[in-house]
Design a protein around this motif. Structure first.
Motif, short mmCIF file in Angstrom:
data_model
loop_
_atom_site.label_atom_id
_atom_site.label_comp_id
_atom_site.label_asym_id
_atom_site.label_seq_id
_atom_site.Cartn_x
_atom_site.Cartn_y
_atom_site.Cartn_z
N GLN A 171 0.97 4.80 10.64
CA GLN A 171 0.51 3.62 9.93
C GLN A 171 0.50 3.87 8.44
O GLN A 171 0.43 5.02 7.97
N ALA A 172 0.57 2.79 7.69
CA ALA A 172 0.49 2.87 6.23
C ALA A 172 -0.10 1.56 5.71
O ALA A 172 0.20 0.48 6.22
N THR A 173 -0.96 1.67 4.71
CA THR A 173 -1.64 0.51 4.13
C THR A 173 -1.14 0.28 2.70
O THR A 173 -1.02 1.24 1.92
N PHE A 174 -0.86 -0.99 2.36
CA PHE A 174 -0.30 -1.35 1.07
C PHE A 174 -1.06 -2.52 0.46
O PHE A 174 -1.71 -3.29 1.18
N GLU A 175 -0.92 -2.67 -0.84
CA GLU A 175 -1.40 -3.87 -1.52
C GLU A 175 -0.19 -4.73 -1.85
O GLU A 175 0.76 -4.27 -2.51
N ALA A 176 -0.20 -5.99 -1.37
CA ALA A 176 0.92 -6.90 -1.63
C ALA A 176 1.05 -7.16 -3.12
O ALA A 176 0.05 -7.22 -3.85
N ASP A 177 2.29 -7.27 -3.61
CA ASP A 177 2.52 -7.49 -5.04
C ASP A 177 2.22 -8.93 -5.45
O ASP A 177 1.70 -9.72 -4.65
N GLU A 178 2.59 -9.27 -6.68
CA GLU A 178 2.27 -10.60 -7.22
C GLU A 178 3.00 -11.72 -6.49
O GLU A 178 2.61 -12.90 -6.60
N LEU A 179 4.02 -11.38 -5.73
CA LEU A 179 4.74 -12.38 -4.93
C LEU A 179 4.26 -12.40 -3.47
O LEU A 179 4.79 -13.13 -2.64
N GLY A 180 3.25 -11.59 -3.19
CA GLY A 180 2.77 -11.52 -1.82
C GLY A 180 3.68 -10.72 -0.91
O GLY A 180 3.73 -10.95 0.30
N GLU A 181 4.40 -9.75 -1.48
CA GLU A 181 5.38 -8.98 -0.72
C GLU A 181 5.02 -7.50 -0.67
O GLU A 181 4.36 -6.97 -1.58
N VAL A 182 5.49 -6.85 0.37
CA VAL A 182 5.38 -5.40 0.52
C VAL A 182 6.76 -4.86 0.83
O VAL A 182 7.44 -5.35 1.74
N ASP A 183 7.21 -3.86 0.07
CA ASP A 183 8.53 -3.26 0.26
C ASP A 183 8.34 -1.76 0.42
O ASP A 183 7.99 -1.05 -0.52
N LEU A 184 8.58 -1.26 1.64
CA LEU A 184 8.31 0.15 1.92
C LEU A 184 9.28 1.10 1.21
O LEU A 184 8.99 2.29 1.07
N VAL A 185 10.43 0.57 0.78
CA VAL A 185 11.37 1.42 0.03
C VAL A 185 10.78 1.78 -1.33
O VAL A 185 10.95 2.90 -1.81
N LYS A 186 10.03 0.86 -1.93
CA LYS A 186 9.58 1.02 -3.31
C LYS A 186 8.10 1.38 -3.42
O LYS A 186 7.69 1.99 -4.42
N GLN A 187 7.29 0.96 -2.45
CA GLN A 187 5.85 1.07 -2.61
C GLN A 187 5.25 2.30 -1.95
O GLN A 187 5.62 2.68 -0.83
N LYS A 188 4.30 2.88 -2.66
CA LYS A 188 3.56 4.01 -2.17
C LYS A 188 2.35 3.51 -1.39
O LYS A 188 1.64 2.60 -1.85
N PRO A 189 2.08 4.04 -0.22
CA PRO A 189 0.92 3.57 0.54
C PRO A 189 -0.40 3.89 -0.16
O PRO A 189 -0.51 4.91 -0.86
N ILE A 190 -1.37 3.03 0.02
CA ILE A 190 -2.72 3.33 -0.44
C ILE A 190 -3.29 4.47 0.40
O ILE A 190 -3.95 5.38 -0.10
N GLU A 191 -3.01 4.40 1.69
CA GLU A 191 -3.38 5.46 2.63
C GLU A 191 -2.47 5.34 3.85
O GLU A 191 -1.78 4.34 4.03
N GLY A 192 -2.46 6.37 4.69
CA GLY A 192 -1.63 6.30 5.88
C GLY A 192 -1.21 7.67 6.35
O GLY A 192 -1.71 8.70 5.88
N THR A 193 -0.24 7.71 7.25
CA THR A 193 0.24 8.97 7.82
C THR A 193 1.28 9.64 6.93
O THR A 193 1.74 10.74 7.24
N TYR A 194 1.68 8.99 5.85
CA TYR A 194 2.52 9.61 4.83
C TYR A 194 2.04 9.12 3.47
O TYR A 194 1.30 8.13 3.38
N ALA A 195 2.43 9.81 2.40
CA ALA A 195 1.77 9.59 1.11
C ALA A 195 2.63 8.97 0.02
O ALA A 195 2.11 8.31 -0.88
#
Length: 437
Positions: free
Chosen positions: A54-78
């Motif tokens: 699992q990984a937790t993210f904060e959606a950007d200003e467009l309401g999107e999450v992109d795992l290629v670009k975004q670092k997780p807030i927390e999760g099984t990888y950093a």
């Protein structure tokens, strides 16, 4: 300007079906800007064992999450990693830990996006070890047991045999992935299968010779371009085969041994030879545990501390006479050699063994430089063929008695080794077989 429908959250994986060594893009759209989104990935192996990340993210200003670009807030990888949810999976049940899937059946990964425990969107992706351009043939001829994977349209393919270690794995996944890259790959069982010895006991090297002959007879295979990949105890078999069968042009030893160890049955060393050739039992090294090592083992067991085999392995090597009697005579190998090691291998000192074999070459006036690749924070089961790109790796096993055997490596270090070692194997094979043209 396009106006997004904020009521529709979409979780998209691209591509939805691909080889397991290919990266995917995971994107979530349609959420509220600043939303805290958790994505959970799950899958099961052939035994039904469940894995999860699992990984937790904060959606950007467009309401999107992109795992290629975004670092997780927390999760099984950093770190930002398109494939982080895949390689960081862990078994849900901490018993008999390990990614035990050995067949080449496609692996389906299910993804669910949550906000405050509410499921927003679902997706799934099929990770394959081969696609429609590869065919699979069950091998049950001339007493051979295995599975052959062949590119359907390619001719004059180099042929590669893969043999596993004392876990009795038949590395069909690895063979299928090699075939997807243009090789005729035979995942070969040599014990613990119907018609074969129950353990690593008096395995004739001629069994590999028979496999080489059969593989070279296949219409699509170039019999002048044959190689073998051996993992752990299978590295002994691969290297020994290389000493007596000159048709082997490429010999890859992964988590290698430098010695001919004793037989093995039910994961226990036994006082019997592992290998024979022309009816003669080959000498073998039977490690003996010192009282100090026994009490170390017992202490770790009683305190639930992970048990490593490394100190005992090094201690056993103090028997120099027995080491000299049982070291593999790599100077007899005519083909090109490659050694792959995890620097944190806790089962056996693979790096030390690789150095022993290289030193052996020098002592016999052989100036060849075997290809050597090692990985920091990687353990025994971290490299190809025991580990494959973007799949979780086996770093420990815990039985129902709460005893944990550690094989070394971190999740991140092992993931890097799995992905990079596969590329290095492909490069080594390509260069070796091109030099035979």
């Amino acid at each position: 300007m396009e106006v997004k429908d904020k009521t529709k959250v979409v979780l998209q994986v691209t591509p939805e079906r691909a080889l397991t060594d290919e990266q995917v893009a995971i994107q979530l759209t349609g959420s509220e800007p600043g939303s805290i989104i958790t994505i959970i990935a799950t899958t099961t192996d052939d035994t039904g064992q469940k894995f999860e990340s699992q990984a937790t993210f904060e959606a950007d200003e467009l309401g999107e999450v992109d795992l290629v670009k975004q670092k997780p807030i927390e999760g099984t990888y950093a770190e930002a990693d398109a494939m982080g949810l895949f390689w960081s999976m862990e078994p849900v049940q901490r018993v008999n830990t390990g990614f035990t899937k050995h067949s080449a059946v496609p692996q389906t990964v299910y993804l669910t996006a949550y906000e405050e425990r509410k499921a927003l969107a679902h997706a799934k992706v099929e990770r394959c070890f081969y696609l429609d351009d590869v065919t699979s043939i069950e091998v049950d001829v001339r007493e051979l047991v295995g599975q052959l994977y062949l590119p359907k349209t390619k001719t004059n393919c180099p042929g590669v045999i893969i043999v596993g270690g004392s876990d009795a794995a038949v590395h069909e996944q690895a063979a299928a992935l090699l075939a997807s890259n243009g090789y005729a790959a035979l995942a070969l069982a040599y014990y613990a299968a119907e018609g074969l010895p129950k353990g690593i006991q008096r395995i004739p090297l001629e069994y590999v010779e028979t496999a080489l002959q059969w593989l070279g007879e296949q219409d699509q295979v170039n019999k002048e371009k044959l190689g073998i990949v051996g993992f752990s105890r299978g590295s002994e078999l691969a290297l020994l085969a290389g000493t007596v069968f000159p048709q082997l042009k490429a010999i890859i030893a992964v988590a290698p041994s430098a010695l001919m160890f004793s037989g093995n049955k039910n994961l226990q060393m036994i006082n019997e030879p592992a290998w024979t050739y022309k009816g003669v039992e080959l000498p073998y090294f039977l490690p003996k545990s010192s009282p100090r090592e026994f009490f170390r083992f017992l202490g770790n067991w009683l305190t639930a501390k992970p048990i490593s085999n490394l100190s005992g392995a090094y201690a056993a090597l103090n028997d120099k006479e027995k080491v000299n009697q049982t070291i593999i005579p790599v100077e007899k190998i005519q083909g090109k050699m490659m050694f792959i090691c995890g620097e944190d291998d806790q089962l056996q000192p693979a790096i030390h063994f690789s150095k022993m074999l290289t030193d052996r070459l020098r002592e016999h006036g052989d100036q060849r430089e075997p290809c050597f690749v090692s990985y920091k924070d990687a353990g025994h089961f971290s490299a190809f063929p025991a580990a494959l790109p973007y799949l979780p790796t086996t770093r420990s096993i815990t039985n129902r008695g709460k005893m944990t055997m550690t094989f070394g490596g971190t999740a991140k270090g092992s993931a890097k080794a799995a992905e990079h070692s596969f590329r290095e194997v492909l490069l080594f094979l390509k260069k070796t077989f091109e030099s035979e043209s």
